[in-house]
Design a protein around this motif. Structure first.
Motif, PDB file in Angstrom:
ATOM      1  N   TYR A  17      -8.584  -5.609  -1.518  1.00 49.70           N
ATOM      2  CA  TYR A  17      -8.143  -5.101  -2.811  1.00 49.70           C
ATOM      3  C   TYR A  17      -9.293  -5.256  -3.804  1.00 49.70           C
ATOM      4  O   TYR A  17      -9.628  -6.370  -4.231  1.00 49.70           O
ATOM      5  CB  TYR A  17      -6.884  -5.854  -3.242  1.00 49.70           C
ATOM      6  CG  TYR A  17      -5.755  -5.627  -2.249  1.00 49.70           C
ATOM      7  CD1 TYR A  17      -4.745  -4.711  -2.506  1.00 49.70           C
ATOM      8  CD2 TYR A  17      -5.747  -6.276  -1.014  1.00 49.70           C
ATOM      9  CE1 TYR A  17      -3.728  -4.470  -1.578  1.00 49.70           C
ATOM     10  CE2 TYR A  17      -4.753  -6.042  -0.077  1.00 49.70           C
ATOM     11  CZ  TYR A  17      -3.754  -5.137  -0.367  1.00 49.70           C
ATOM     12  OH  TYR A  17      -2.760  -4.897   0.564  1.00 49.70           O
TER      13      TYR A  17
ATOM     14  N   ILE B  36      -5.311   3.580  -0.430  1.00 48.25           N
ATOM     15  CA  ILE B  36      -6.522   3.365   0.356  1.00 48.25           C
ATOM     16  C   ILE B  36      -7.555   4.382  -0.100  1.00 48.25           C
ATOM     17  O   ILE B  36      -7.327   5.593  -0.032  1.00 48.25           O
ATOM     18  CB  ILE B  36      -6.239   3.501   1.858  1.00 48.25           C
ATOM     19  CG1 ILE B  36      -5.323   2.365   2.331  1.00 48.25           C
ATOM     20  CG2 ILE B  36      -7.546   3.496   2.651  1.00 48.25           C
ATOM     21  CD1 ILE B  36      -4.886   2.482   3.774  1.00 48.25           C
TER      22      ILE B  36
ATOM     23  N   ILE C  13       0.852  -1.192   0.000  1.00 46.49           N
ATOM     24  CA  ILE C  13       0.000   0.000   0.000  1.00 46.49           C
ATOM     25  C   ILE C  13       0.887   1.241   0.000  1.00 46.49           C
ATOM     26  O   ILE C  13       1.771   1.392   0.845  1.00 46.49           O
ATOM     27  CB  ILE C  13      -0.926   0.007   1.239  1.00 46.49           C
ATOM     28  CG1 ILE C  13      -1.838  -1.225   1.216  1.00 46.49           C
ATOM     29  CG2 ILE C  13      -1.760   1.274   1.290  1.00 46.49           C
ATOM     30  CD1 ILE C  13      -2.625  -1.429   2.492  1.00 46.49           C
TER      31      ILE C  13
ATOM     32  N   GLN D  91     -13.409   2.869   3.160  1.00 46.50           N
ATOM     33  CA  GLN D  91     -13.483   2.006   4.329  1.00 46.50           C
ATOM     34  C   GLN D  91     -14.860   1.361   4.377  1.00 46.50           C
ATOM     35  O   GLN D  91     -15.863   2.047   4.224  1.00 46.50           O
ATOM     36  CB  GLN D  91     -13.248   2.816   5.611  1.00 46.50           C
ATOM     37  CG  GLN D  91     -13.373   1.998   6.889  1.00 46.50           C
ATOM     38  CD  GLN D  91     -13.029   2.806   8.127  1.00 46.50           C
ATOM     39  OE1 GLN D  91     -11.879   2.866   8.541  1.00 46.50           O
ATOM     40  NE2 GLN D  91     -14.030   3.431   8.724  1.00 46.50           N
TER      41      GLN D  91
ATOM     42  N   VAL E 287      -8.422  -0.906  -0.927  1.00 55.17           N
ATOM     43  CA  VAL E 287      -7.261  -0.477  -1.704  1.00 55.17           C
ATOM     44  C   VAL E 287      -7.603  -0.564  -3.186  1.00 55.17           C
ATOM     45  O   VAL E 287      -8.113  -1.593  -3.656  1.00 55.17           O
ATOM     46  CB  VAL E 287      -6.031  -1.361  -1.387  1.00 55.17           C
ATOM     47  CG1 VAL E 287      -4.808  -0.899  -2.170  1.00 55.17           C
ATOM     48  CG2 VAL E 287      -5.741  -1.347   0.117  1.00 55.17           C
TER      49      VAL E 287
ATOM     50  N   ALA F 245      -6.677  -4.899   4.981  1.00 53.06           N
ATOM     51  CA  ALA F 245      -6.762  -4.237   3.679  1.00 53.06           C
ATOM     52  C   ALA F 245      -7.391  -5.205   2.689  1.00 53.06           C
ATOM     53  O   ALA F 245      -7.016  -6.380   2.639  1.00 53.06           O
ATOM     54  CB  ALA F 245      -5.371  -3.828   3.195  1.00 53.06           C
TER      55      ALA F 245
ATOM     56  N   GLN G 270     -10.058  -1.623   5.169  1.00 51.98           N
ATOM     57  CA  GLN G 270      -9.613  -0.516   4.322  1.00 51.98           C
ATOM     58  C   GLN G 270      -9.565  -1.001   2.875  1.00 51.98           C
ATOM     59  O   GLN G 270      -8.968  -2.042   2.587  1.00 51.98           O
ATOM     60  CB  GLN G 270      -8.231  -0.013   4.759  1.00 51.98           C
ATOM     61  CG  GLN G 270      -8.137   0.335   6.233  1.00 51.98           C
ATOM     62  CD  GLN G 270      -9.155   1.362   6.668  1.00 51.98           C
ATOM     63  OE1 GLN G 270      -9.341   2.375   6.003  1.00 51.98           O
ATOM     64  NE2 GLN G 270      -9.824   1.105   7.786  1.00 51.98           N
TER      65      GLN G 270
END
Length: 371
Positions: free
Chosen positions: A22, A356, A8, A359, A350, A20, A348
């Motif tokens: 994706y 980022i 990130i 959320q 990505v 995280a 989060q």
């Protein structure tokens, strides 16, 4: 950057540990799932226990996936909030769950809710509860094909149980539910066992349909047996882990080409010896039901090996030559992603530029949302 797909670059500072996810990889996994059923999304009823996230349900709908399976009332409520049209609770509602289930159905009358039963007394209790509320509840019979967790054993007279269920005037018998997560080994082994059991069950279902005068549904399998059930007619498949994938299935289900789409991001907080350091991915940050070598894989460096674990700390032995400093970021892939995701309030998001960008709340990690 493919080798470092997890890295990130965002300047947004998030306190670790955090999850995280994706977005491009999640979408690619959904597309692979759909390819596996030759584009027929009506065959898909993904389990939402892996993610418990409303935005992913919204993403499902953009791909015309409008049926889901869930394990808790909260997950079922989340699906209803996000206007999923068909929701199966794969957990027999007993005790106060019956009343919660009725309340959920009453609150969202436009959703086709269903649940499972494996016992006549439980079915009668649901029937009575439905009658008191002027409802007709849709149920599936949960068959135990060897996992021995729930369901009536296929070695018992499950057909006679169906005969009794269909007599209950406030229940609509919709079909059969099978979860065979106990099947391990290579794909040929899993397929051989699943197919032998399924074909004998399916033959009996054909006879039951003739007697009832309507078609029955079959909801079957999870990730382990998804390739087999994806190839069968009139079967709804219920994998869940595909959306994020994890190191367990990456190792043991190599024939399924899903990509990891979630990592745990941590920080080196101490270097207690010359060959070890401590990161903040403790028991409370990753599912830890397995031995320490089957909890997570460090992505930064294959020579970083977990050796000790406690509530807030993970000790890593550096068996390589790369140097690491206090404050460095560590990325890890969980071995079991479903309970790992349930440890976090949010993830989060990505984007494909490794920033980022959003959320998402893990809303259904709670046992209760409203009902």
């Amino acid at each position: 950057m493919q080798n470092n797909w997890w890295k990130i670059n965002s300047e947004i500072r998030i306190d670790t540990p955090f999850l995280a996810v994706y977005e491009d990889r999640i979408q690619a996994n959904i597309e692979r799932l759909i390819e596996s059923v030759n584009g027929n999304t009506q065959k898909l009823r993904p389990h939402i226990k892996t993610h418990k996230i409303g935005e992913i349900l919204d993403l499902f709908k953009t791909y015309n996936i409008n049926k889901v399976k869930c394990a808790t009332i909260a997950e079922a409520e989340l699906a209803a909030i996000h206007e999923i049209s068909d929701v199966l609770l794969a957990y027999q509602p007993v005790g106060i769950k019956k009343e919660r289930w009725i309340s959920l159905i009453q609150k969202y009358p436009n959703v086709a809710f269903s649940t499972i039963v494996d016992d006549l007394d439980s079915a009668k209790a649901l029937d009575e509860c439905a009658g008191k509320n002027n409802l007709k509840l849709t149920v599936y019979l949960d068959l135990n094909t060897g996992m021995n967790r729930t369901g009536i054993s296929i070695h018992k007279n499950w057909i006679a149980l169906i005969d009794e269920i269909v007599k209950l005037k406030n229940l609509h018998f919709a079909g059969i539910h099978i979860y065979d997560g106990h099947l391990k080994g290579d794909v040929e082994h899993r397929t051989a066992i699943a197919s032998n059991l399924f074909f004998s069950i399916n033959e009996e279902i054909g006879n039951i349909q003739k007697k009832l005068g309507y078609d029955l549904k079959i909801v079957a399998g999870g990730s382990n047996t998804f390739p087999f059930y994806a190839s069968q007619k009139n079967v709804e498949c219920s994998p869940g882990t595909f959306v994020f994938w994890d190191s367990n299935y990456q190792i043991h289900l190599p024939e399924q080409n899903f990509e990891p789409a979630l990592v745990i991001v941590g920080t080196i907080i101490s270097k207690p010896t010359s060959s070890t350091f401590c990161i903040d991915i403790g028991y409370k940050a990753v599912a830890s039901e397995n031995p320490i070598d089957k909890r997570l894989v460090i992505l930064n460096d294959e020579n970083l090996i977990p050796i000790a674990h406690s509530e807030e700390h993970l000790i890593i032995e550096n068996q390589g030559k790369n140097e690491y400093a206090i404050g460095d970021t560590i990325y890890a892939q969980p071995y079991h992603v479903c309970p790992t995701c349930a440890l976090y309030d949010s993830v989060q998001v990505v984007n494909n530029e490794h920033q980022i960008c959003d959320q998402w709340q893990v809303v259904a990690r709670s046992r209760k949302i409203n009902i």
